[in-house]
Motif scaffolding. Structure first.
Motif, mmCIF file in Angstrom:
data_model
loop_
_atom_site.group_PDB
_atom_site.id
_atom_site.type_symbol
_atom_site.label_atom_id
_atom_site.label_comp_id
_atom_site.label_asym_id
_atom_site.label_seq_id
_atom_site.Cartn_x
_atom_site.Cartn_y
_atom_site.Cartn_z
ATOM 1 N N ALA A 225 29.427 38.163 42.460
ATOM 2 C CA ALA A 225 29.789 39.409 43.144
ATOM 3 C C ALA A 225 28.974 40.602 42.666
ATOM 4 O O ALA A 225 28.966 41.643 43.314
ATOM 5 C CB ALA A 225 31.273 39.701 42.972
ATOM 6 N N ALA B 197 35.615 43.283 45.077
ATOM 7 C CA ALA B 197 35.731 41.864 44.737
ATOM 8 C C ALA B 197 36.837 41.653 43.707
ATOM 9 O O ALA B 197 37.584 40.675 43.796
ATOM 10 C CB ALA B 197 34.395 41.340 44.223
ATOM 11 N N VAL C 279 34.321 35.327 47.606
ATOM 12 C CA VAL C 279 33.131 36.054 47.154
ATOM 13 C C VAL C 279 31.994 35.873 48.143
ATOM 14 O O VAL C 279 31.261 36.827 48.442
ATOM 15 C CB VAL C 279 32.731 35.608 45.728
ATOM 16 C CG1 VAL C 279 31.372 36.151 45.332
ATOM 17 C CG2 VAL C 279 33.784 36.070 44.730
ATOM 18 N N CYS D 297 38.426 33.007 38.329
ATOM 19 C CA CYS D 297 38.167 34.164 39.200
ATOM 20 C C CYS D 297 37.100 35.065 38.578
ATOM 21 O O CYS D 297 36.213 35.567 39.279
ATOM 22 C CB CYS D 297 39.452 34.951 39.453
ATOM 23 S SG CYS D 297 40.599 34.139 40.573
ATOM 24 N N ASN E 240 30.274 38.955 50.053
ATOM 25 C CA ASN E 240 28.835 39.178 49.948
ATOM 26 C C ASN E 240 28.166 39.163 51.311
ATOM 27 O O ASN E 240 27.200 39.896 51.541
ATOM 28 C CB ASN E 240 28.188 38.136 49.038
ATOM 29 C CG ASN E 240 28.455 38.406 47.580
ATOM 30 O OD1 ASN E 240 28.892 39.493 47.206
ATOM 31 N ND2 ASN E 240 28.206 37.415 46.749
ATOM 32 N N LEU F 271 33.502 36.243 40.060
ATOM 33 C CA LEU F 271 33.278 37.688 40.147
ATOM 34 C C LEU F 271 32.007 38.067 39.406
ATOM 35 O O LEU F 271 31.136 38.757 39.944
ATOM 36 C CB LEU F 271 34.484 38.435 39.563
ATOM 37 C CG LEU F 271 34.387 39.952 39.435
ATOM 38 C CD1 LEU F 271 34.276 40.594 40.798
ATOM 39 C CD2 LEU F 271 35.592 40.489 38.696
ATOM 40 N N LEU G 204 40.016 39.278 44.394
ATOM 41 C CA LEU G 204 40.261 38.151 43.500
ATOM 42 C C LEU G 204 41.566 38.322 42.719
ATOM 43 O O LEU G 204 42.227 37.334 42.394
ATOM 44 C CB LEU G 204 39.083 37.949 42.552
ATOM 45 C CG LEU G 204 37.813 37.408 43.229
ATOM 46 C CD1 LEU G 204 36.656 37.403 42.245
ATOM 47 C CD2 LEU G 204 38.043 36.029 43.807
#
Length: 145
Positions: free
Chosen positions: A85, A50, A35, A77, A39, A81, A54
């Motif tokens: 994210a 994302a 992540v 995850c 980003n 996220l 993931l």
């Protein structure tokens, strides 16, 4: 002349899954790293990308995990996220259908990875066991009286 000789005797064991806490530790570190990289390179606000990345991570980690590790892997995850994210970063939110879909995708990916690993290991074990049986002996059926 060199002759290669196997030092193993007997059948090879089926690989054992990694312990669940180790899978979750790997999930936490890897998800945070992925992540952060997403980003940095692409910017926040791209949850579909994302989620895809993931989900791939969850599937890869599922290849060496127990089935019991799948829900925790999906949840970890999802936390990265949801928390990092999508804007605002660092804030967990629950958006009903969207987050349910994300959790379902992540759980399905983890379970799929684990299922594929189990099928691959079972197939390899079956081939190792049946490799010692000659084809002629396998084709003959026992005859009744």
């Amino acid at each position: 002349m060199i002759e290669w000789v196997s030092l193993r005797t007997g059948a090879r064991p089926v690989p054992k899954p990694v312990a669940t806490p180790l899978v979750w530790a790997a999930t936490s570190g890897s998800a945070l790293l992925l992540v952060a990289v997403l980003n940095t390179l692409i910017g926040p606000g791209r949850p579909s990308l994302a989620l895809t990345v993931l989900s791939l991570l969850a599937g890869l980690l599922g290849l060496r995990a127990h089935f019991a590790a799948a829900p925790g892997t999906a949840m970890l995850c999802w936390l990265f996220l949801n928390g990092f994210a999508i804007p605002p970063a660092g804030t967990l939110t629950w958006a009903g259908h969207r987050d349910t879909l994300w959790l379902t995708c992540l759980l399905a990916a983890a379970l799929l990875g684990t299922t594929l690993a189990r099928l691959r290991n079972a197939h390899a074990a079956y081939r190792r066991v049946t490799a010692g049986i000659s084809p002629a002996a396998a084709d003959q059926e026992p005859r009744g009286r």
